[in-house]
Design a protein around this motif. Structure first.
Motif, PDB file in Angstrom:
ATOM      1  N   GLN A 154       3.930  -1.586   3.499  1.00 48.97           N
ATOM      2  CA  GLN A 154       3.686  -0.174   3.200  1.00 48.97           C
ATOM      3  C   GLN A 154       4.953   0.447   2.625  1.00 48.97           C
ATOM      4  OE1 GLN A 154       3.371   3.142   6.278  1.00 48.97           O
ATOM      5  NE2 GLN A 154       1.198   2.732   5.868  1.00 48.97           N
TER       6      GLN A 154
ATOM      7  N   ASN B 269       2.307   4.984   0.997  1.00 53.91           N
ATOM      8  CA  ASN B 269       2.663   5.539   2.300  1.00 53.91           C
ATOM      9  C   ASN B 269       1.959   6.881   2.535  1.00 53.91           C
ATOM     10  OD1 ASN B 269       3.926   6.438   4.611  1.00 53.91           O
ATOM     11  ND2 ASN B 269       6.003   6.046   3.892  1.00 53.91           N
ATOM     12  N   PRO B 270       1.137   6.995   3.578  1.00 52.67           N
ATOM     13  CA  PRO B 270       0.477   8.279   3.862  1.00 52.67           C
ATOM     14  C   PRO B 270       1.464   9.366   4.271  1.00 52.67           C
ATOM     15  CG  PRO B 270       0.153   6.741   5.678  1.00 52.67           C
ATOM     16  CD  PRO B 270       0.780   5.958   4.566  1.00 52.67           C
TER      17      PRO B 270
ATOM     18  N   GLU C 150       0.849  -1.193   0.000  1.00 51.08           N
ATOM     19  CA  GLU C 150       0.000   0.000   0.000  1.00 51.08           C
ATOM     20  C   GLU C 150       0.885   1.244   0.000  1.00 51.08           C
ATOM     21  OE1 GLU C 150      -0.891   0.869   4.696  1.00 51.08           O
ATOM     22  OE2 GLU C 150      -2.140  -0.633   3.710  1.00 51.08           O
TER      23      GLU C 150
ATOM     24  N   THR D 247       3.998  14.835  -3.392  1.00 52.09           N
ATOM     25  CA  THR D 247       2.579  14.883  -3.713  1.00 52.09           C
ATOM     26  C   THR D 247       2.357  15.110  -5.205  1.00 52.09           C
ATOM     27  OG1 THR D 247       2.557  17.255  -3.181  1.00 52.09           O
ATOM     28  CG2 THR D 247       1.919  15.732  -1.431  1.00 52.09           C
TER      29      THR D 247
ATOM     30  N   ASP E 223       5.104   3.935  13.226  1.00 52.94           N
ATOM     31  CA  ASP E 223       4.668   5.049  12.394  1.00 52.94           C
ATOM     32  C   ASP E 223       5.653   6.212  12.394  1.00 52.94           C
ATOM     33  OD1 ASP E 223       2.428   3.757  11.593  1.00 52.94           O
ATOM     34  OD2 ASP E 223       1.061   4.754  12.976  1.00 52.94           O
TER      35      ASP E 223
END
Length: 302
Positions: A91, A51-52, A49, A57, A119
């Motif tokens: 992640q 990575n937040p 997934e 961006t 995190d």
């Protein structure tokens, strides 16, 4: 018999180990952790997934397509980095462009360096590793520095040690965040350079700052010309745009050749010619993979 069966399952190799939920590795202390954690392994793209905490961006569709073409020809040269979250769940820490480009061409797996991190560690890893890359724009780097200061509670001195940059360099990037958001966007989109941005910081009044920014774009001013414009403005409070430097008309043979070069290398090639007929050809690249693709094309032309 149960013990023998379990031992046999572990002996089937790394592929079998990764697919065995009963022996899922969650920490470096777990059995066989050394076969996964800290190693480069082939992972299914579906198990990964995004990575937040990703500092980048902006993802240019054109550069992603170019990277995808390079990967299709040369493969993944530099593995991505992931952190393990659970069974068959990982992640991204770094390498989102390679991850996205691999999906574009329909790859099922990707080489990945596997780590375990919480995190906060993941945020720091993602920010620091991405800052080291060459393809982040100045605002992305500045925002990454600011996040490390705000969210990891680092001083500029500590940040300097973590990323291997001089404190003055970090300060120069952070000052870019004082620019009007419109100017920051212009820098991210490549309309102006970091040098232009640093010069514009000297204008405190935001309206004047935007006015000069528009003049820089309109007249395609160099960094030096921008600095002179701002120096004159701070003295006279009037925007006096310097006359454009004399240019040499590009010969027809170069105009014709540039299109051939651009088509061959898959990039818009820039050619500058001086009055004495000498010139310079510039071939841009967007990543390590793209550079190696171009190098392969040049070597193949020999």
């Amino acid at each position: 018999m149960a013990k023998a069966t379990k031992k046999q399952a572990l002996g089937r190799g790394l592929s079998a180990l990764l697919k065995d939920p009963d022996n899922d590795i969650q920490s470096v202390q777990d059995k066989d952790a050394d076969k996964v954690i800290g190693n480069i392994i082939e992972l299914d793209l579906d198990f990964i997934e995004v990575n937040p905490f990703q500092p980048r961006t902006n993802f240019s569709e054109e550069s992603l397509q170019e990277l995808a073409t390079s990967i299709k020809e040369l493969g993944i040269i530099q593995p991505i980095t992931v952190r393990k979250l659970g069974f068959n769940k990982y992640q991204l820490v770094s390498g989102e462009r390679r991850f996205r480009a691999s999906k574009l061409i329909g790859l099922e797996t990707i080489p990945a360096y596997v780590r375990i991190a919480n995190d906060q560690e993941s945020l720091e890893m993602a920010l620091v590793e991405n800052i080291q890359r060459q393809d982040l724009d100045p605002i992305e780097i500045a925002l990454s520095y600011q996040r490390l200061i705000d969210e990891i509670q680092l001083t500029q001195e500590q940040l300097s040690e973590r990323v291997g940059k001089k404190r003055s360099t970090i300060t120069n990037y952070l000052r870019l965040l004082k620019l009007d958001p419109i100017i920051q966007t212009g820098m991210r989109d490549g309309f102006i350079s970091m040098g232009h941005g640093r010069a514009l910081i000297a204008i405190e009044d935001q309206a004047s700052q935007l006015d000069i920014y528009e003049k820089v774009l309109e007249n395609e001013l160099s960094v030096r010309a921008t600095e002179n414009l701002i120096r004159n403005f701070n003295t006279s409070k009037e925007v006096q745009v310097p006359s454009k430097e004399s240019t040499v008309e590009t010969p027809k043979y170069i105009k014709k050749g540039v299109s051939v070069f651009s088509e061959y290398f898959g990039h818009k090639i820039d050619v500058k010619v001086s009055k004495n007929g000498k010139g310079k050809i510039t071939i841009p690249f967007h990543s390590e993979e793209d550079f190696n693709r171009i190098k392969k094309l040049i070597q193949g032309a020999k």
